[in-house]
Design a protein around this motif. Sequence first.
Motif, mmCIF file in Angstrom:
data_model
loop_
_atom_site.group_PDB
_atom_site.id
_atom_site.type_symbol
_atom_site.label_atom_id
_atom_site.label_comp_id
_atom_site.label_asym_id
_atom_site.label_seq_id
_atom_site.Cartn_x
_atom_site.Cartn_y
_atom_site.Cartn_z
ATOM 1 N N LYS A 47 5.478 -8.167 1.512
ATOM 2 C CA LYS A 47 4.334 -8.162 2.430
ATOM 3 C C LYS A 47 3.501 -6.900 2.210
ATOM 4 O O LYS A 47 2.270 -6.943 2.237
ATOM 5 C CB LYS A 47 4.820 -8.219 3.879
ATOM 6 N N ALA A 48 4.165 -5.770 1.991
ATOM 7 C CA ALA A 48 3.449 -4.515 1.749
ATOM 8 C C ALA A 48 2.665 -4.580 0.442
ATOM 9 O O ALA A 48 1.555 -4.055 0.355
ATOM 10 C CB ALA A 48 4.428 -3.352 1.733
ATOM 11 N N ARG A 49 3.219 -5.240 -0.555
ATOM 12 C CA ARG A 49 2.492 -5.432 -1.818
ATOM 13 C C ARG A 49 1.219 -6.236 -1.586
ATOM 14 O O ARG A 49 0.151 -5.896 -2.097
ATOM 15 C CB ARG A 49 3.389 -6.147 -2.817
ATOM 16 N N ASP A 50 1.324 -7.286 -0.770
ATOM 17 C CA ASP A 50 0.138 -8.080 -0.451
ATOM 18 C C ASP A 50 -0.873 -7.262 0.351
ATOM 19 O O ASP A 50 -2.080 -7.411 0.170
ATOM 20 C CB ASP A 50 0.532 -9.336 0.329
ATOM 21 N N LEU A 51 -0.380 -6.395 1.225
ATOM 22 C CA LEU A 51 -1.265 -5.511 1.992
ATOM 23 C C LEU A 51 -2.064 -4.615 1.052
ATOM 24 O O LEU A 51 -3.283 -4.465 1.211
ATOM 25 C CB LEU A 51 -0.442 -4.672 2.971
ATOM 26 N N ILE A 52 -1.409 -4.059 0.057
ATOM 27 C CA ILE A 52 -2.079 -3.194 -0.919
ATOM 28 C C ILE A 52 -3.122 -3.999 -1.703
ATOM 29 O O ILE A 52 -4.229 -3.521 -1.952
ATOM 30 C CB ILE A 52 -1.043 -2.560 -1.873
ATOM 31 N N LYS A 53 -2.780 -5.231 -2.069
ATOM 32 C CA LYS A 53 -3.742 -6.073 -2.793
ATOM 33 C C LYS A 53 -4.977 -6.342 -1.942
ATOM 34 O O LYS A 53 -6.104 -6.311 -2.434
ATOM 35 C CB LYS A 53 -3.102 -7.403 -3.178
ATOM 36 N N LEU A 54 -4.766 -6.622 -0.659
ATOM 37 C CA LEU A 54 -5.901 -6.893 0.220
ATOM 38 C C LEU A 54 -6.769 -5.653 0.397
ATOM 39 O O LEU A 54 -7.997 -5.731 0.369
ATOM 40 C CB LEU A 54 -5.408 -7.399 1.572
ATOM 41 N N LEU A 55 -6.146 -4.496 0.584
ATOM 42 C CA LEU A 55 -6.914 -3.257 0.735
ATOM 43 C C LEU A 55 -7.691 -2.938 -0.540
ATOM 44 O O LEU A 55 -8.817 -2.441 -0.472
ATOM 45 C CB LEU A 55 -5.991 -2.101 1.103
ATOM 46 N N SER A 56 -7.110 -3.244 -1.690
ATOM 47 C CA SER A 56 -7.813 -2.951 -2.943
ATOM 48 C C SER A 56 -9.003 -3.883 -3.150
ATOM 49 O O SER A 56 -9.908 -3.572 -3.920
ATOM 50 C CB SER A 56 -6.856 -3.067 -4.130
ATOM 51 N N GLN A 63 -7.764 -6.481 9.487
ATOM 52 C CA GLN A 63 -7.460 -7.818 8.986
ATOM 53 C C GLN A 63 -6.278 -7.773 8.015
ATOM 54 O O GLN A 63 -5.413 -8.646 8.040
ATOM 55 C CB GLN A 63 -8.672 -8.417 8.279
ATOM 56 N N ALA A 64 -6.242 -6.769 7.151
ATOM 57 C CA ALA A 64 -5.188 -6.675 6.142
ATOM 58 C C ALA A 64 -3.823 -6.418 6.779
ATOM 59 O O ALA A 64 -2.809 -6.909 6.282
ATOM 60 C CB ALA A 64 -5.528 -5.569 5.144
ATOM 61 N N LEU A 65 -3.776 -5.680 7.863
ATOM 62 C CA LEU A 65 -2.496 -5.379 8.515
ATOM 63 C C LEU A 65 -1.862 -6.613 9.148
ATOM 64 O O LEU A 65 -0.661 -6.625 9.397
ATOM 65 C CB LEU A 65 -2.675 -4.276 9.562
ATOM 66 N N LYS A 66 -2.631 -7.653 9.349
ATOM 67 C CA LYS A 66 -2.083 -8.892 9.902
ATOM 68 C C LYS A 66 -1.083 -9.534 8.947
ATOM 69 O O LYS A 66 -0.237 -10.320 9.360
ATOM 70 C CB LYS A 66 -3.199 -9.882 10.216
ATOM 71 N N ILE A 67 -1.147 -9.183 7.669
ATOM 72 C CA ILE A 67 -0.239 -9.755 6.680
ATOM 73 C C ILE A 67 1.203 -9.333 6.934
ATOM 74 O O ILE A 67 2.138 -10.000 6.492
ATOM 75 C CB ILE A 67 -0.684 -9.378 5.248
ATOM 76 N N MET A 68 1.418 -8.263 7.660
ATOM 77 C CA MET A 68 2.776 -7.791 7.925
ATOM 78 C C MET A 68 3.503 -8.665 8.954
ATOM 79 O O MET A 68 4.713 -8.559 9.096
ATOM 80 C CB MET A 68 2.752 -6.326 8.385
ATOM 81 N N ALA A 69 2.796 -9.536 9.642
ATOM 82 C CA ALA A 69 3.438 -10.453 10.584
ATOM 83 C C ALA A 69 4.194 -11.532 9.803
ATOM 84 O O ALA A 69 3.818 -11.891 8.687
ATOM 85 C CB ALA A 69 2.401 -11.086 11.498
ATOM 86 N N ASP A 70 5.257 -12.060 10.400
ATOM 87 C CA ASP A 70 6.093 -13.042 9.715
ATOM 88 C C ASP A 70 5.386 -14.369 9.460
ATOM 89 O O ASP A 70 5.671 -15.046 8.481
ATOM 90 C CB ASP A 70 7.370 -13.306 10.517
#
Length: 84
Positions: A47-56, A63-70
């Motif tokens: 999930k953190a990897r996806d967060l980094i991709k979204l921020l990049s 919006q990007a921090l919502k990816i950390m939800a299950d």
Amino acid sequence: EAYLKEVWPLVTKELNKSGLACELNLIEGSMSVKTTRKAWDPYAILKARDLIKLLSRSVPVQQALKIMADDVHCDIIKISGYVR
């Protein structure tokens, strides 16, 4: 780059909740995440990897921090081949 530097403390705080550490290297132009001994969720690093991709890709941090939800997932679709 300036936006990332501004919101990075918020990203760090959110990832610390999952037991992850993150690093923003402005000299190399890189962002990285890694597990710590406090990490308890094995899926959190993905999930953190996806967060980094979204921020990049300039997704706003709220919006990007919502990816950390299950129950939230993301998919990046390249549309360059579909448009003229």
